[in-house]
Scaffold this motif. Structure first.
Motif, PDB file in Angstrom:
ATOM      1  N   LEU A 177      10.664  -8.158   2.311  1.00  0.00           N
ATOM      2  CA  LEU A 177       9.676  -7.215   2.831  1.00  0.00           C
ATOM      3  C   LEU A 177       8.293  -7.498   2.281  1.00  0.00           C
ATOM      4  CD1 LEU A 177       8.764  -4.501   4.158  1.00  0.00           C
ATOM      5  CD2 LEU A 177       9.504  -3.371   2.043  1.00  0.00           C
ATOM      6  N   LEU A 178       8.233  -7.910   1.012  1.00  0.00           N
ATOM      7  CA  LEU A 178       6.945  -8.062   0.334  1.00  0.00           C
ATOM      8  C   LEU A 178       6.308  -9.437   0.513  1.00  0.00           C
ATOM      9  CD1 LEU A 178       7.764  -6.259  -3.042  1.00  0.00           C
ATOM     10  CD2 LEU A 178       6.764  -5.284  -0.964  1.00  0.00           C
ATOM     11  N   ARG A 203       5.063  -1.972   9.401  1.00  0.00           N
ATOM     12  CA  ARG A 203       5.803  -0.903  10.073  1.00  0.00           C
ATOM     13  C   ARG A 203       6.873  -0.271   9.167  1.00  0.00           C
ATOM     14  NH1 ARG A 203       6.531  -3.346  16.264  1.00  0.00           N
ATOM     15  NH2 ARG A 203       4.284  -3.670  16.623  1.00  0.00           N
ATOM     16  N   VAL A 204       6.464  -0.055   7.944  1.00  0.00           N
ATOM     17  CA  VAL A 204       7.301   0.676   6.992  1.00  0.00           C
ATOM     18  C   VAL A 204       6.399   1.664   6.269  1.00  0.00           C
ATOM     19  CG1 VAL A 204       8.954  -1.203   6.667  1.00  0.00           C
ATOM     20  CG2 VAL A 204       6.951  -1.040   5.174  1.00  0.00           C
ATOM     21  N   SER A 205       6.996   2.613   5.562  1.00  0.00           N
ATOM     22  CA  SER A 205       6.183   3.612   4.872  1.00  0.00           C
ATOM     23  C   SER A 205       5.549   3.030   3.612  1.00  0.00           C
ATOM     24  CB  SER A 205       7.051   4.809   4.489  1.00  0.00           C
ATOM     25  OG  SER A 205       7.972   4.454   3.475  1.00  0.00           O
ATOM     26  N   GLU A 206       4.464   3.658   3.191  1.00  0.00           N
ATOM     27  CA  GLU A 206       3.827   3.261   1.942  1.00  0.00           C
ATOM     28  C   GLU A 206       4.807   3.410   0.776  1.00  0.00           C
ATOM     29  OE1 GLU A 206       0.120   5.197   1.252  1.00  0.00           O
ATOM     30  OE2 GLU A 206      -0.633   4.837   3.286  1.00  0.00           O
ATOM     31  N   PHE A 213       7.872  -2.885  -4.795  1.00  0.00           N
ATOM     32  CA  PHE A 213       7.077  -3.493  -5.867  1.00  0.00           C
ATOM     33  C   PHE A 213       7.566  -3.023  -7.237  1.00  0.00           C
ATOM     34  CE2 PHE A 213       3.648  -4.843  -2.921  1.00  0.00           C
ATOM     35  CZ  PHE A 213       3.390  -6.090  -3.477  1.00  0.00           C
ATOM     36  N   ARG A 214       7.786  -1.737  -7.386  1.00  0.00           N
ATOM     37  CA  ARG A 214       8.203  -1.199  -8.683  1.00  0.00           C
ATOM     38  C   ARG A 214       9.584  -1.711  -9.085  1.00  0.00           C
ATOM     39  NH1 ARG A 214       4.765   2.218 -10.818  1.00  0.00           N
ATOM     40  NH2 ARG A 214       3.389   3.482  -9.503  1.00  0.00           N
ATOM     41  N   ALA A 215      10.476  -1.875  -8.112  1.00  0.00           N
ATOM     42  CA  ALA A 215      11.830  -2.328  -8.420  1.00  0.00           C
ATOM     43  C   ALA A 215      11.830  -3.715  -9.050  1.00  0.00           C
ATOM     44  CB  ALA A 215      12.678  -2.332  -7.145  1.00  0.00           C
ATOM     45  N   GLU A 216      10.908  -4.581  -8.621  1.00  0.00           N
ATOM     46  CA  GLU A 216      10.898  -5.956  -9.134  1.00  0.00           C
ATOM     47  C   GLU A 216       9.891  -6.193 -10.247  1.00  0.00           C
ATOM     48  OE1 GLU A 216      11.627  -9.497  -6.885  1.00  0.00           O
ATOM     49  OE2 GLU A 216      11.572  -8.341  -5.031  1.00  0.00           O
TER      50      GLU A 216
END
Length: 275
Positions: A177-178, A203-206, A213-216
């Protein structure tokens, strides 16, 4: 510096020349060494890359001039005359530096660094290269330093080592996704697209982007973009680029706006990290 040879890192006088240097993968403590500490120094006349390798001993990297980068897994650290890097034995890493860089590396045996270095994290960590630390490291390279003075200086070096308040690294996320965001920002840190812009584009939520981002990386979108800008700016600062040019390259309206953002992210001023 000392003429003692590190098993996997020859002194500058015998270092191989060329832009691509292969070195072995050596687990911590896998090769006996006949030193407690030893240093190397080299001035690079061409851009140089070291592919993945690891050392049997601990390594402290620092530069006399210019910037270099070191990558271990998904994380890339900056090394400059003001910012060093502690690299524990056995850490697999690659590195690269542009022409004109003067780098130094001080190696410590597991025996001498075992107890003293315990306050440091188990992984690589950025260090501020203070005037005191620099002088102590240079003293370790003095010819004729007797054993008592060497051990005393080694103890002092390891005693003053401390993680920098801000880690000068970029953790590159791998989530699919990122990847459009990562590719765009690494290619151009001045990319001005906001979290909302990317949310609409992907087309995804903020919240979904922030969670990824926080997970990785442990950082939200804005802080991660800031870490990329800080690392790139730090490299340019060490290379002597004008503040006006750095500010523009990082997407800031003026040097003062760049300085304010830099201080907010690192707790220090851009000029304090000049080479």
């Amino acid at each position: 510096m000392s003429s003692t040879q590190v098993p996997d890192a020859p002194p500058a006088s015998s270092a191989p020349t060329g832009p691509y240097r292969r070195m072995p993968l050596q687990p911590a403590g896998s090769v006996p060494v006949d030193f407690t500490s030893v240093g190397i120094a080299e001035s690079l006349d061409m851009a140089t890359r070291w592919p993945d390798h690891s050392h049997t001993v601990h390594e402290l990297l620092w530069n006399d001039a210019g910037p270099s980068t070191l990558r271990a897994g998904p994380r890339t650290w900056t090394v400059t005359p003001a910012i060093g890097l502690w690299l524990p034995a056995g850490t697999v890493h690659s590195a690269e530096a542009p022409a004109g860089t003067v780098y130094r590396a001080t190696y410590f045996s597991l025996e001498v660094a075992g107890e003293a270095a315990r306050p440091l994290p188990a992984g690589p960590v950025s260090l501020r290269v203070t005037g005191l630390l620099r002088e102590l490291l240079l003293r370790l390279g003095e010819e004729g330093l007797n054993e008592h003075s060497r051990r005393l200086t080694e103890t002092m070096v390891l005693d003053v080592l401390a993680p920098a308040p801000h880690q000068f690294l970029v953790h590159e996320p791998t989530a699919g996704l990122l990847q459009p965001i990562v590719t765009a920002v690494l290619a151009d840190p001045a990319d001005a697209r906001t979290l909302g812009d990317w949310s609409r584009q992907l087309r995804v939520s903020e919240r979904t982007i922030t969670r990824a981002f926080r997970a990785e990386t442990g950082l939200g979108f804005a802080r991660w973009v800031g870490s990329v800008r800080v690392q790139r700016a730090t490299t340019l600062l060490a290379d002597g680029e004008p503040l006006e040019d750095i500010a523009e390259a990082m997407g800031y309206r003026s040097p003062s706006a760049f300085g304010a953002a830099f201080r907010k992210l690192t707790g220090t001023t851009p000029s304090s990290l000049r080479g």
